[in-house]
Design a protein around this motif. Structure first.
Motif, PDB file in Angstrom:
ATOM      1  N   UNK A  97       0.829  -1.208   0.000  1.00 40.93           N
ATOM      2  CA  UNK A  97       0.000   0.000   0.000  1.00 40.93           C
ATOM      3  C   UNK A  97       0.864   1.259   0.000  1.00 40.93           C
ATOM      4  N   UNK A  98       0.446   2.245  -0.790  1.00 37.26           N
ATOM      5  CA  UNK A  98       1.139   3.529  -0.872  1.00 37.26           C
ATOM      6  C   UNK A  98       0.295   4.578  -0.143  1.00 37.26           C
ATOM      7  N   UNK A  99       0.613   4.887   1.121  1.00 36.56           N
ATOM      8  CA  UNK A  99      -0.229   5.811   1.891  1.00 36.56           C
ATOM      9  C   UNK A  99      -0.249   7.231   1.336  1.00 36.56           C
ATOM     10  N   UNK A 100       0.785   7.610   0.619  1.00 39.96           N
ATOM     11  CA  UNK A 100       0.813   8.967   0.076  1.00 39.96           C
ATOM     12  C   UNK A 100      -0.220   9.150  -1.025  1.00 39.96           C
ATOM     13  N   UNK A 130     -10.540   0.529   3.824  1.00 41.30           N
ATOM     14  CA  UNK A 130      -9.633  -0.436   4.432  1.00 41.30           C
ATOM     15  C   UNK A 130      -9.293   0.046   5.838  1.00 41.30           C
ATOM     16  N   UNK A 131      -9.899  -0.596   6.827  1.00 34.61           N
ATOM     17  CA  UNK A 131      -9.700  -0.173   8.216  1.00 34.61           C
ATOM     18  C   UNK A 131      -8.273  -0.388   8.715  1.00 34.61           C
ATOM     19  N   UNK A 136      -5.892   8.963   7.941  1.00 33.47           N
ATOM     20  CA  UNK A 136      -5.248  10.047   7.209  1.00 33.47           C
ATOM     21  C   UNK A 136      -4.846   9.619   5.798  1.00 33.47           C
ATOM     22  N   UNK A 137      -4.581   8.328   5.643  1.00 31.33           N
ATOM     23  CA  UNK A 137      -4.008   7.824   4.390  1.00 31.33           C
ATOM     24  C   UNK A 137      -4.962   6.894   3.648  1.00 31.33           C
ATOM     25  N   UNK A 138      -6.231   6.980   3.989  1.00 32.00           N
ATOM     26  CA  UNK A 138      -7.215   6.024   3.486  1.00 32.00           C
ATOM     27  C   UNK A 138      -8.154   6.681   2.478  1.00 32.00           C
ATOM     28  N   UNK A 139      -8.460   5.979   1.402  1.00 31.89           N
ATOM     29  CA  UNK A 139      -9.464   6.442   0.439  1.00 31.89           C
ATOM     30  C   UNK A 139     -10.853   6.056   0.940  1.00 31.89           C
ATOM     31  N   UNK A 233      -9.622  13.389   0.369  1.00 34.30           N
ATOM     32  CA  UNK A 233      -8.403  12.670   0.769  1.00 34.30           C
ATOM     33  C   UNK A 233      -7.323  12.681  -0.301  1.00 34.30           C
ATOM     34  N   UNK A 234      -7.595  13.378  -1.407  1.00 32.35           N
ATOM     35  CA  UNK A 234      -6.601  13.551  -2.472  1.00 32.35           C
ATOM     36  C   UNK A 234      -6.065  12.210  -2.985  1.00 32.35           C
TER      37      UNK A 234
END
Length: 309
Positions: A97-100, A130-131, A136-139, A233-234
């Motif tokens: 996973x890419x949190x950015x 996705x819990x 902050x990094x979740x779509x 969330x960009x």
């Protein structure tokens, strides 16, 4: 030690924006060799297909409580991972996973007649957050609402009909990227169907899929990496998508077929081979590595085979 491909073309946003197909190369397999030919007619390279002795994938997966851990997710570890950041394991695929960018960097799955067969139905599945990813990094589904983009699966739902849970796991938004609807529902869908058809021809089919964010030359002559983001969330919108297929024959040979498609409408009548590119192009553009893992696996299996002789 042979390389599978030798690349003289770097994938660029310019070449893909000019035509519907990928400016670069396609690969033809003849007489036990890989022949890489660019779309302009020049031969790039020719090297042997890598022979791999037949060894069960379970032989090289971890042990737990004195026994081999066997599952569809550990089976995809056979050729290692393209990178080692933020690894997540699902019922039948593994992802980084890419949190950015709020999406996966890659997803690996193994296709077989068994995984493609079953009574699972996507009408019982819903896209979900996705819990396991920090908020902050979740779509979220709201990020996609009204964006004009589909929630494009990386590991396709239809690849996992063997289990309703396995299919449901493909609906995590961590397995999704913003995808042009025309691409998602036509040319990309055709590529997914083609991958499934190969499961009938090959002993094992491993598929790695992910987004790309490729540079493009602007009017000032400089190269820039530019991509849209959607929602509060960009969530990053990829400029392209890749799909790398590792195909094992019953004789132990391995074929590597790397595809790239632009995240834009693509004429579904264009032959899929037009989107084949040198694997080094994907490795350079994505920061991932595939060939070293395959070569490492080859050497390990050869050592195991020699030890049994």
């Amino acid at each position: 030690m042979h390389r599978i491909f030798s690349s003289k073309w770097f994938i660029s946003g310019v070449s893909l924006a000019v035509g519907a197909g990928v400016g670069g190369s396609f690969v033809a397999y003849r007489g036990g060799c890989v022949k890489s030919v660019d779309t302009f007619g020049g031969v790039l390279d020719r090297v042997p297909v890598i022979p791999i002795p037949s060894v069960d994938a379970a032989e090289l997966v971890p042990y737990q409580h004195g026994q081999v851990v066997q599952s569809k997710s550990t089976a995809v570890m056979k050729y290692g991972f393209p990178s080692l950041s933020n690894i997540k394991t699902r019922e039948s695929y593994v992802t980084s996973y890419d949190p950015r960018n709020r999406t996966a960097a890659w997803v690996i799955e193994q296709l077989s007649p068994e995984t493609l067969t079953g009574t699972s139905d996507r009408k019982f599945c819903d896209f979900k957050e996705d819990d396991s990813v920090h908020e902050y990094h979740r779509a979220t589904n709201m990020d996609y609402k009204g964006s004009g983009f589909d929630r494009g699966h990386l590991a396709a739902a239809a690849n996992h009909k063997w289990s309703q849970k396995a299919m449901a796991d493909t609906f995590y938004l961590s397995n999704v990227s913003p995808q042009n609807p025309h691409l998602n529902q036509n040319a990309w869908n055709n590529l997914e169907k083609y991958c499934r058809s190969l499961a009938k021809q090959y002993q094992n089919v491993f598929v790695c899929t992910g987004p790309l964010y490729l540079p493009r030359q602007e009017s000032d002559g400089k190269m820039y990496v530019k991509y849209q983001v959607i929602g509060k969330n960009h969530v990053a919108v990829p400029t392209h998508f890749f799909k790398v297929l590792i195909l094992e024959k019953t004789r132990g040979e391995v074929e590597l077929r790397p595809y790239v498609m632009p995240n834009m409408p693509v004429d579904e009548k264009i032959p899929l081979e037009r989107f084949l590119v040198p694997i080094e192009s994907i490795e350079r553009a994505s920061g991932l590595l595939f060939v070293p893992n395959i070569m490492k696996r080859t050497n390990t299996l050869q050592a195991i085979t020699a030890g049994r002789a």
